[in-house]
Enzyme design. Structure first.
Site, PDB file in Angstrom:
ATOM      1  N   ARG A 118       0.838  -1.201   0.000  1.00 40.29           N
ATOM      2  CA  ARG A 118       0.000   0.000   0.000  1.00 40.29           C
ATOM      3  C   ARG A 118       0.875   1.254   0.000  1.00 40.29           C
ATOM      4  O   ARG A 118       0.506   2.267  -0.575  1.00 40.29           O
ATOM      5  CB  ARG A 118      -0.900   0.012   1.233  1.00 40.29           C
ATOM      6  CG  ARG A 118      -2.017  -0.999   1.153  1.00 40.29           C
ATOM      7  CD  ARG A 118      -3.304  -0.281   0.868  1.00 40.29           C
ATOM      8  NE  ARG A 118      -4.281  -1.198   0.353  1.00 40.29           N
ATOM      9  CZ  ARG A 118      -5.422  -1.517   0.960  1.00 40.29           C
ATOM     10  NH1 ARG A 118      -5.699  -0.986   2.124  1.00 40.29           N
ATOM     11  NH2 ARG A 118      -6.252  -2.347   0.400  1.00 40.29           N
TER      12      ARG A 118
ATOM     13  N   ARG B 121      13.472  -6.286   5.065  1.00 38.28           N
ATOM     14  CA  ARG B 121      12.348  -7.206   5.313  1.00 38.28           C
ATOM     15  C   ARG B 121      11.142  -6.918   4.428  1.00 38.28           C
ATOM     16  O   ARG B 121       9.986  -7.171   4.827  1.00 38.28           O
ATOM     17  CB  ARG B 121      11.877  -7.134   6.779  1.00 38.28           C
ATOM     18  CG  ARG B 121      12.871  -7.702   7.749  1.00 38.28           C
ATOM     19  CD  ARG B 121      12.415  -7.500   9.175  1.00 38.28           C
ATOM     20  NE  ARG B 121      13.431  -8.001  10.063  1.00 38.28           N
ATOM     21  CZ  ARG B 121      13.265  -9.069  10.868  1.00 38.28           C
ATOM     22  NH1 ARG B 121      12.114  -9.691  10.900  1.00 38.28           N
ATOM     23  NH2 ARG B 121      14.236  -9.472  11.634  1.00 38.28           N
TER      24      ARG B 121
ATOM     25  N   ARG C 193      -1.254   7.598  10.134  1.00 37.60           N
ATOM     26  CA  ARG C 193      -1.595   6.220   9.806  1.00 37.60           C
ATOM     27  C   ARG C 193      -2.816   6.232   8.897  1.00 37.60           C
ATOM     28  O   ARG C 193      -3.775   6.979   9.152  1.00 37.60           O
ATOM     29  CB  ARG C 193      -1.889   5.448  11.095  1.00 37.60           C
ATOM     30  CG  ARG C 193      -2.749   4.213  10.925  1.00 37.60           C
ATOM     31  CD  ARG C 193      -2.676   3.285  12.110  1.00 37.60           C
ATOM     32  NE  ARG C 193      -3.800   2.365  12.174  1.00 37.60           N
ATOM     33  CZ  ARG C 193      -4.003   1.343  11.352  1.00 37.60           C
ATOM     34  NH1 ARG C 193      -3.162   1.110  10.360  1.00 37.60           N
ATOM     35  NH2 ARG C 193      -5.052   0.547  11.491  1.00 37.60           N
TER      36      ARG C 193
ATOM     37  N   SER D 289      -7.275   0.328   8.222  1.00 35.59           N
ATOM     38  CA  SER D 289      -8.653  -0.152   8.309  1.00 35.59           C
ATOM     39  C   SER D 289      -9.000  -0.448   9.765  1.00 35.59           C
ATOM     40  O   SER D 289      -8.126  -0.489  10.632  1.00 35.59           O
ATOM     41  CB  SER D 289      -8.829  -1.403   7.448  1.00 35.59           C
ATOM     42  OG  SER D 289      -7.994  -2.423   7.944  1.00 35.59           O
TER      43      SER D 289
HETATM   44  N1  HPA Z   1     -10.063  -5.973  14.669  1.00 36.33           N
HETATM   45  C1  HPA Z   1      -8.847  -5.448  14.740  1.00 36.33           C
HETATM   46  N2  HPA Z   1      -8.285  -4.788  13.756  1.00 36.33           N
HETATM   47  C2  HPA Z   1      -8.983  -4.617  12.640  1.00 36.33           C
HETATM   48  C3  HPA Z   1     -10.265  -5.116  12.504  1.00 36.33           C
HETATM   49  C4  HPA Z   1     -10.839  -5.822  13.574  1.00 36.33           C
HETATM   50  O1  HPA Z   1     -11.970  -6.307  13.512  1.00 36.33           O
HETATM   51  N3  HPA Z   1     -10.704  -4.801  11.259  1.00 36.33           N
HETATM   52  C5  HPA Z   1      -9.718  -4.106  10.669  1.00 36.33           C
HETATM   53  N4  HPA Z   1      -8.676  -3.981  11.498  1.00 36.33           N
END
Ligand code: HPA
Length: 239
Positions: A25, A44, A88, A91
């Site tokens: 990403r 890495r 950051r 998601s």
């Molecule tokens: N839990 C933790 N981290 C996450 C989640 C989740 O459900 N979805 C995206 N990142």
């Protein structure tokens, strides 16, 4: 100079950096949104790039998943490479029923089940909060682009697959918007190193409705966060 986990010249990173978990990403951000890009580290395969956005120097680098991995890169970037603004872009899993799938959250703060901030903070409870100028710049940038955002608290968990009793109920009772795995460490490290930080996250799955997004959808919503982050950085730096 190199650190144990970053092999780049001293001046390789810009003062501002976008931090996805996934290094690919970071490459996508560099290739899609930045100009005059150089790959600066690949230790890495945790790829890092530096380029510019509307003339403002910006870097991007993966952090890996979770606070232990992210803490290594965030500390080395701030302590040894002079990075001063960290955003950051990631998601999260929705917790509050006020947040819907694909919504964007600007994290004003982050609680955690991790011990790492207590380790850092003499066993006390550190208030892991965003940089207000960065948060305000991101909220303004999003509004300017017509993107709705939520501003509230996250829970940063050490476990993706957790089996805590009543966790969802407790998070909801405390008004937590979503769960992810890095923000609390990001905020504490930025504080320790005298840097500014913000976590912008998109709801990729919802713990209440159990909806999930496809990887295609995640890519589209990812672009919104990146645009908010880049505009916020650009506006802050151009003052
Ligand atoms: N839990 C933790 N981290 C996450 C989640 C989740 O459900 N979805 C995206 N990142």
């Amino acid at each position: 100079m190199a650190t144990p986990h970053i092999s780049a010249p001293d001046d390789a990173f810009a003062e501002s950096i976008l931090l996805p978990g996934d290094p690919l990403r970071a490459r996508y951000i560099a290739e899609t949104f930045l100009e005059d890009v150089t790959e600066v580290t690949a230790v890495r395969n945790m790829l890092g790039f530096t380029g510019s956005y509307k003339g403002t120097p910006v870097s991007t680098m993966g952090t890996g998943m979770g606070m232990p991995s992210a803490s290594i890169y965030l500390t080395e970037l701030t302590r040894f490479y002079g990075v001063r603004r960290l955003v950051r872009v990631g998601s999260c899993g929705g917790i509050s029923t006020d947040v819907k799938m694909r919504d964007v959250i600007l994290a004003i703060g982050a609680g955690t089940d991790s011990g790492i901030n207590r380790t850092r903070y003499n066993g006390w409870d550190y208030a892991a909060t965003a940089s207000y100028p960065l948060l305000r710049a991101a909220a303004d940038a999003a509004a300017g682009m017509g993107i709705d955002t939520h501003v509230g608290n996250l829970h940063s968990s050490d476990l993706f697959y957790n089996s805590y009793n009543n966790a969802l109920e407790i998070w909801q009772r405390m008004g937590v918007l979503a769960v992810e795995m890095e923000a609390a460490a990001l905020y504490a490290i930025a504080a320790e190193e005298g840097a500014q930080a913000l976590a912008i996250v998109t709801v990729s799955d919802h713990l209440v409705t159990e909806e999930q997004t496809s990887s295609d959808e995640r890519e589209r919503t990812f672009d919104q966060m990146v645009r908010i982050a880049l505009e916020a950085i650009h506006n802050l730096e151009q003052g």
